[in-house]
Write a protein that holds these residues in place. Sequence first.
Motif, PDB file in Angstrom:
ATOM      1  N   LEU A 191       0.771  -1.118  -0.120  1.00 17.71           N
ATOM      2  CA  LEU A 191       0.070  -0.011  -0.043  1.00 17.71           C
ATOM      3  C   LEU A 191       0.837   1.242   0.024  1.00 17.71           C
ATOM      4  O   LEU A 191       1.655   1.678   0.879  1.00 17.71           O
ATOM      5  CB  LEU A 191      -0.961  -0.135   1.298  1.00 17.71           C
ATOM      6  N   ILE A 192       0.924   1.902  -0.962  1.00 18.92           N
ATOM      7  CA  ILE A 192       1.565   3.360  -1.221  1.00 18.92           C
ATOM      8  C   ILE A 192       0.697   4.457  -1.472  1.00 18.92           C
ATOM      9  O   ILE A 192      -0.124   4.495  -2.381  1.00 18.92           O
ATOM     10  CB  ILE A 192       2.611   3.038  -2.339  1.00 18.92           C
ATOM     11  N   ASN A 193       0.595   5.451  -0.574  1.00 20.18           N
ATOM     12  CA  ASN A 193      -0.285   6.646  -0.776  1.00 20.18           C
ATOM     13  C   ASN A 193      -1.720   6.320  -0.719  1.00 20.18           C
ATOM     14  O   ASN A 193      -2.385   6.627  -1.686  1.00 20.18           O
ATOM     15  CB  ASN A 193       0.373   7.506  -1.788  1.00 20.18           C
ATOM     16  N   GLY A 194      -2.182   5.217  -0.135  1.00 21.45           N
ATOM     17  CA  GLY A 194      -3.551   4.714  -0.226  1.00 21.45           C
ATOM     18  C   GLY A 194      -3.876   3.884  -1.300  1.00 21.45           C
ATOM     19  O   GLY A 194      -5.236   3.750  -1.704  1.00 21.45           O
ATOM     20  N   ARG A 195      -2.874   3.426  -2.177  1.00 20.66           N
ATOM     21  CA  ARG A 195      -3.092   2.772  -3.451  1.00 20.66           C
ATOM     22  C   ARG A 195      -2.511   1.437  -3.448  1.00 20.66           C
ATOM     23  O   ARG A 195      -1.129   1.446  -2.805  1.00 20.66           O
ATOM     24  CB  ARG A 195      -2.720   3.463  -4.940  1.00 20.66           C
ATOM     25  N   CYS A 196      -2.802   0.508  -4.038  1.00 22.57           N
ATOM     26  CA  CYS A 196      -2.189  -1.015  -4.204  1.00 22.57           C
ATOM     27  C   CYS A 196      -1.265  -0.697  -5.186  1.00 22.57           C
ATOM     28  O   CYS A 196      -1.611  -0.669  -6.356  1.00 22.57           O
ATOM     29  CB  CYS A 196      -2.978  -2.038  -4.310  1.00 22.57           C
ATOM     30  N   ARG A 197      -0.115  -0.893  -4.962  1.00 22.31           N
ATOM     31  CA  ARG A 197       1.007  -0.863  -6.016  1.00 22.31           C
ATOM     32  C   ARG A 197       1.141  -2.369  -6.868  1.00 22.31           C
ATOM     33  O   ARG A 197       1.790  -2.217  -7.804  1.00 22.31           O
ATOM     34  CB  ARG A 197       2.340  -0.572  -5.461  1.00 22.31           C
ATOM     35  N   ILE A 198       0.213  -3.267  -6.486  1.00 23.64           N
ATOM     36  CA  ILE A 198       0.223  -4.490  -7.396  1.00 23.64           C
ATOM     37  C   ILE A 198      -1.212  -4.768  -7.887  1.00 23.64           C
ATOM     38  O   ILE A 198      -1.607  -6.159  -7.899  1.00 23.64           O
ATOM     39  CB  ILE A 198       0.748  -5.612  -6.459  1.00 23.64           C
ATOM     40  N   TYR A 199      -2.016  -3.838  -7.800  1.00 22.09           N
ATOM     41  CA  TYR A 199      -3.496  -3.932  -8.058  1.00 22.09           C
ATOM     42  C   TYR A 199      -3.782  -4.726  -9.244  1.00 22.09           C
ATOM     43  O   TYR A 199      -4.583  -5.795  -9.121  1.00 22.09           O
ATOM     44  CB  TYR A 199      -3.864  -2.365  -8.441  1.00 22.09           C
ATOM     45  N   ASP A 200      -3.068  -4.658 -10.334  1.00 24.26           N
ATOM     46  CA  ASP A 200      -3.450  -5.769 -11.499  1.00 24.26           C
ATOM     47  C   ASP A 200      -3.176  -7.272 -11.119  1.00 24.26           C
ATOM     48  O   ASP A 200      -3.371  -8.146 -11.817  1.00 24.26           O
ATOM     49  CB  ASP A 200      -2.795  -5.354 -12.575  1.00 24.26           C
ATOM     50  N   HIS A 201      -2.201  -7.325 -10.000  1.00 20.44           N
ATOM     51  CA  HIS A 201      -1.590  -8.632  -9.587  1.00 20.44           C
ATOM     52  C   HIS A 201      -2.210  -8.952  -8.118  1.00 20.44           C
ATOM     53  O   HIS A 201      -1.607  -9.922  -7.658  1.00 20.44           O
ATOM     54  CB  HIS A 201      -0.385  -8.979  -9.888  1.00 20.44           C
ATOM     55  N   ARG A 202      -2.973  -8.266  -7.533  1.00 18.23           N
ATOM     56  CA  ARG A 202      -3.460  -8.351  -6.406  1.00 18.23           C
ATOM     57  C   ARG A 202      -3.734  -9.854  -5.972  1.00 18.23           C
ATOM     58  O   ARG A 202      -4.479 -10.480  -6.811  1.00 18.23           O
ATOM     59  CB  ARG A 202      -4.295  -7.280  -5.681  1.00 18.23           C
ATOM     60  N   CYS A 203      -3.930 -10.331  -4.486  1.00 15.41           N
ATOM     61  CA  CYS A 203      -4.019 -11.533  -4.215  1.00 15.41           C
ATOM     62  C   CYS A 203      -5.569 -11.806  -4.166  1.00 15.41           C
ATOM     63  O   CYS A 203      -6.431 -11.013  -4.302  1.00 15.41           O
ATOM     64  CB  CYS A 203      -3.546 -11.404  -2.730  1.00 15.41           C
ATOM     65  N   ALA A 204      -5.863 -13.238  -4.344  1.00 16.43           N
ATOM     66  CA  ALA A 204      -7.322 -13.642  -4.390  1.00 16.43           C
ATOM     67  C   ALA A 204      -8.187 -12.960  -3.444  1.00 16.43           C
ATOM     68  O   ALA A 204      -9.188 -12.569  -3.723  1.00 16.43           O
ATOM     69  CB  ALA A 204      -7.400 -15.319  -4.527  1.00 16.43           C
ATOM     70  N   ILE A 205      -7.616 -12.982  -2.081  1.00 11.99           N
ATOM     71  CA  ILE A 205      -8.712 -12.343  -1.273  1.00 11.99           C
ATOM     72  C   ILE A 205      -8.953 -10.932  -1.312  1.00 11.99           C
ATOM     73  O   ILE A 205      -9.936 -10.537  -0.957  1.00 11.99           O
ATOM     74  CB  ILE A 205      -8.263 -12.794   0.397  1.00 11.99           C
ATOM     75  N   CYS A 206      -7.935 -10.323  -1.946  1.00 13.36           N
ATOM     76  CA  CYS A 206      -8.089  -8.928  -2.211  1.00 13.36           C
ATOM     77  C   CYS A 206      -8.976  -8.845  -3.115  1.00 13.36           C
ATOM     78  O   CYS A 206     -10.023  -7.690  -3.359  1.00 13.36           O
ATOM     79  CB  CYS A 206      -6.733  -8.193  -2.614  1.00 13.36           C
ATOM     80  N   ARG A 207      -9.052  -9.542  -4.383  1.00  7.83           N
ATOM     81  CA  ARG A 207     -10.041  -9.295  -5.525  1.00  7.83           C
ATOM     82  C   ARG A 207     -11.357  -9.551  -4.864  1.00  7.83           C
ATOM     83  O   ARG A 207     -12.525  -9.160  -5.536  1.00  7.83           O
ATOM     84  CB  ARG A 207      -9.749 -10.452  -6.373  1.00  7.83           C
ATOM     85  N   VAL A 208     -11.699 -10.527  -3.970  1.00 12.86           N
ATOM     86  CA  VAL A 208     -13.260 -10.949  -3.719  1.00 12.86           C
ATOM     87  C   VAL A 208     -13.552  -9.985  -2.596  1.00 12.86           C
ATOM     88  O   VAL A 208     -14.759  -9.860  -2.254  1.00 12.86           O
ATOM     89  CB  VAL A 208     -13.175 -12.439  -3.217  1.00 12.86           C
ATOM     90  N   TYR A 209     -12.651  -9.528  -1.684  1.00 11.22           N
ATOM     91  CA  TYR A 209     -13.250  -8.744  -0.711  1.00 11.22           C
ATOM     92  C   TYR A 209     -14.007  -7.520  -0.851  1.00 11.22           C
ATOM     93  O   TYR A 209     -13.680  -6.936  -2.094  1.00 11.22           O
ATOM     94  CB  TYR A 209     -11.977  -8.231   0.135  1.00 11.22           C
ATOM     95  N   PRO A 210     -15.342  -7.422  -0.278  1.00 12.28           N
ATOM     96  CA  PRO A 210     -15.434  -7.602   0.902  1.00 12.28           C
ATOM     97  C   PRO A 210     -16.630  -8.946   0.927  1.00 12.28           C
ATOM     98  O   PRO A 210     -17.159  -9.336   2.082  1.00 12.28           O
ATOM     99  CB  PRO A 210     -16.372  -6.556   1.743  1.00 12.28           C
TER     100      PRO A 210
END
Length: 237
Positions: free
Chosen positions: A110-129
Amino acid sequence: MSPVSLTPIPLRIAALTRERNRLFEYPVERLAGIIREIGFACTSCAKCCTREFNGHVFLLDRDVTAVKAIDPSALEPAPAPEFCDQHGTFYVSGYALRTKEDDAGSCWFLINGRCRIYDHRCAICRVYPYMLHREPDEHGNVDWRQFSGLDRHGKYGVTTGEDESISLARETKEYENAFLTQEIQFLEFMQDYFARHRLRHVQKVYDDRLRGFLKGDEITVRVYINGRLEEHRIQDH
Ligand code: SF4
Ligand code: SF4
């Protein structure tokens, strides 16, 4: 770290397998209907990317492969190892994302409120919440939970299309299945590993080593990943 389950491994495998069967039977359309009813929209507040709001981010094996390729230092053994053998070595079912040392415990990415790996973010991050697993309520009645942190983040009452809700429901079910499958595989592996190496879980050794860890002692943790164990020496900060 928190106390381990004292239920014997075969019973734990059987219980998780039953949960996975219940998950298979849960209709995608029912979850999609709940998603449409809630009408959630993310406001990009990034609260879910902090330990303060969400504890740790547990990684599926395929996430670990992706994160290792981007930045291996973002990985750490997941907290609360399931076992500790008679020699004091801990065993845990997977990796978690490292958090920073800021007050909220922000995710490493998390850098300045943004995910720096957004396009490759983890499975749980994709389905949350969204989620689909059973939990006991405050009266101990076990029932399905489909949403995390209702009314504590984001906005509600937003129209969600049928196709989008079905797609979110499918991805959520797929994540929960992958999570349960990884847990079952870990327990099956440990059952065999302990038998082959004449090891056993000893709760007193677990508790003693954990107390030492919390006072600053280094401990050995073996992390289950893709059908094998990776060893780490870790220290509490
Ligand atoms: S990987 Fe990205 S989306 Fe997932 S917790 Fe970290 S910053 Fe948030
Ligand atoms: S999912 Fe929720 S907590 Fe996470 S960024 Fe969106 S609104 Fe914030």
